[in-house]
Design an enzyme around this catalytic site. Structure first.
Site, PDB file in Angstrom:
ATOM      1  N   GLY A  11       0.820  -1.199   0.000  1.00  0.00           N
ATOM      2  CA  GLY A  11       0.000   0.000   0.000  1.00  0.00           C
ATOM      3  C   GLY A  11       0.856   1.251   0.000  1.00  0.00           C
ATOM      4  CB  SER A  12       0.430   4.574  -1.480  1.00  0.00           C
ATOM      5  OG  SER A  12       0.697   4.040  -2.752  1.00  0.00           O
ATOM      6  CG  HIS A  27       3.735   2.086   4.201  1.00  0.00           C
ATOM      7  ND1 HIS A  27       3.419   2.203   5.535  1.00  0.00           N
ATOM      8  CD2 HIS A  27       2.813   1.251   3.662  1.00  0.00           C
ATOM      9  CE1 HIS A  27       2.348   1.450   5.780  1.00  0.00           C
ATOM     10  NE2 HIS A  27       1.954   0.881   4.666  1.00  0.00           N
ATOM     11  CG  ASP A  59       0.339  -6.652   0.493  1.00  0.00           C
ATOM     12  OD1 ASP A  59       0.071  -5.994  -0.521  1.00  0.00           O
ATOM     13  OD2 ASP A  59       0.578  -6.143   1.596  1.00  0.00           O
ATOM     14  CG  HIS A  93      -1.161  -0.494   7.834  1.00  0.00           C
ATOM     15  ND1 HIS A  93      -0.507  -1.684   8.016  1.00  0.00           N
ATOM     16  CD2 HIS A  93      -0.892  -0.107   6.579  1.00  0.00           C
ATOM     17  CE1 HIS A  93       0.133  -2.006   6.904  1.00  0.00           C
ATOM     18  NE2 HIS A  93      -0.082  -1.065   6.021  1.00  0.00           N
TER      19      HIS A  93
END
Lengths: 211, 330
Positions: free
Chosen positions: B55-56, B58, B111, B220
């Site tokens: 995911g973005s 990070h 993922d 997260h």
């Protein structure tokens, strides 16, 4: 009549999308309690995009479902992209080439969708996921088939709601919420909730078209 | 929410667009998929390709680790959300030099599913895929259930080792084994002092009360193992080190790579304060520091906090870690 035509049913998928888009904030809010709060955003993005692409088109139900599946799998990702993407892809596969959809065909479609989800996910009933909605809803439809298509759809919707609500008392066993253990108890699972929206809307949409 | 945003829906695409402009000497966008960032050095014929994705939010992970002798192609997801199977598949295709592709990624449900589907897609095209799933986050599951643990900043070492092994011309099985050995040698822990906000949501989806800290927090905002009163930097550093080293059980004299990463909104100078104490603690345990990295290497939007990763090195890992590399983040 206890069937619907397969042709020109893109509006059924549009109706599913409308409900998901309308519940964007709600789905994100419940996801935020035990997940990261993006369920509504990504679901609304995917379903909304699919609705735009099929709007006004003369498409069979399976063709419209394939558009939705493709958007979810190739543009949305996350966990819900592959799970719902495969569900709708396999549902569509069960309808391909059918002119009319009767209760038996609808059952084949539901079971194909369920198998699609099982093919990529590993959750079982009781893990606090969309399976808690989907599995009993499909079983309820099959059990009530003898009472007619409309009755089976009503049974499916009722079981979906019961299944969704069952997740409140469950501890998440899979996915991001599972890291919370006991702290995941007491709130709805977002996936079970969106799955319930999909199934109840689908039931209503098909019932209205049972001429 | 005080943030630099146009439309939240466009944030990821705009991030990637800016990123490939800045780092055009090292990376480019895949011609067919704007959610795949490819190293300018990839693909290399006859060499194992390295792919990751996630995911973005990070940044600089994951895209910042695309580069020479590192990751060949990166699949980019929505904020905190797995890339699509298609993006993973396109990344695999972009990295494929005919010797197979190692997908090295973190242990998250989305993922796992999307990589599995991607591997199935490219198998039909004859591309051999091996995977290694990072699970270095100590607090995300007990020692007996390591397979359930999340992957966090240890992934950077896994990519570095995997990329270096591939650069040496190793086979797919050898690259996979080296990357697995790297992540098995890593232990990480996070401490959160303040939450983060997904712009599309508009408010933090978890809270860390002022004056408290969450020990063991995930990338997260996944809850940690305990919430307690905020302590001094030295006490926090000691706690982090204790958590990591008790799980690791390394003999004195082990040489280490140490990574202290900010989670996004912690001043970088404070990371050095933590590191100062951490190195002192490690030295007191008789450990050797072969290499240390301190900075914002793997963030979580604007979360306040830090992660500590300790990797135990042997001669092979040391040599692979030292192999020169050129990527935007390392």
């Amino acid at each position: 009549m206890t069937t619907i035509q397969n042709a020109d049913q893109a509006t059924i998928v549009e109706e599913l999308a409308a409900v998901i888009v309308a519940n964007k904030a709600f789905l994100s809010e419940i996801d935020g309690k035990i997940g990261d709060g993006d369920h509504g955003i990504n679901m609304a993005k995917g379903f909304g995009r699919a609705a735009e692409r099929i709007h006004g088109k003369d498409m069979t139900l399976d063709a419209a479902m394939l558009v939705l599946s493709d958007v979810l799998m190739s543009e949305i990702g996350g966990s819900m992209g592959p799970l719902y993407g495969l569900m709708f892809e396999d549902m569509a596969g069960a309808l391909t080439g059918r002119e009319v959809i009767d209760a038996a065909t609808f059952s084949t479609m539901l079971n194909a969708g369920l198998e699609g989800v099982r093919g990529v996910g590993s959750a079982e009933v009781g893990d606090k996921t969309l399976m808690d909605t989907l599995v009993p809803a499909v079983a309820a439809f099959d059990a009530a088939q003898g009472q007619g298509f409309a009755a089976a759809l009503r049974a499916m919707a009722a079981a979906a709601e019961t299944g969704r609500d069952s997740t409140i008392d469950l501890v998440a066993k899979i996915g991001r919420a599972s890291r919370l253990g006991e702290r995941s108890r007491g709130v709805l699972d977002a996936g079970a909730t969106s799955c319930c929206m999909i199934l109840t809307t689908l039931a209503q949409s098909v019932q209205r078209r049972l001429a | 929410m005080q943030r630099f945003i146009n439309n939240p829906d466009d944030l990821v695409d705009e991030t990637v667009a800016g990123f490939v402009k800045v780092h055009r000497d090292l990376v480019h966008l895949d011609a067919g998929n704007p959610r795949v960032v490819v190293s300018n050095a990839a693909p290399q014929q006859g060499r194992v390709g390295i792919v990751t994705g996630g995911g973005s939010g990070h940044e600089p992970a994951f895209i910042g680790y695309a580069g020479r002798n590192m990751v060949d192609a990166v699949a980019v997801g929505e904020l905190f959300s797995s890339p699509t199977a298609k993006s993973f598949a396109d990344a695999i295709r972009a990295a494929d030099g005919g010797a197979g592709v190692a997908v090295l990624y973190g242990n998250y449900a989305g993922d796992n599913m999307n990589v599995k589907m991607a591997a199935r897609m490219v198998a039909r095209e004859g591309i051999e895929v091996a995977t290694v799933v990072a699970n270095d986050d100590v607090c995300s599951a007990p020692p007996g259930e390591r397979a359930k643990r999340r992957g966090v900043a240890g992934e950077i070492f896994m990519w570095k080792i995997g990329g270096a092994k591939a650069a040496q011309g190793a086979s797919l099985a050898e690259v996979q084994a080296a990357a697995q050995k790297a992540i098995d040698a890593c232990r990480s822990v996070g401490v959160g002092l303040g939450p983060c906000t997904l712009p599309g949501v508009g408010h933090p989806n978890f809270q860390i009360e002022p004056g408290t800290m969450e020990v063991g927090i995930g990338h997260h905002g996944e809850p940690g193992t305990r919430v307690e009163a905020l302590k001094t930097a030295n006490e926090v550093a000691d706690d982090m080190l204790k958590i990591v080293m008790e799980d690791h059980a390394l003999p004195a004299g082990t040489e280490l790579a140490v990574l202290v990463s900010g989670l996004g909104a912690t001043p970088v100078n404070e990371l050095y304060v933590l590191y100062d104490r951490i190195e002192a603690g490690l030295t007191a345990m008789g450990m050797g520091i072969h290499r240390a990295l301190v900075g914002n290497y793997f963030t979580s939007l604007e979360m306040v906090g830090a992660t500590l990763t300790v990797m135990a090195l042997d001669a092979e890992l040391k040599a692979l870690l030292d192999l020169e590399t050129a990527s935007p983040a390392l």
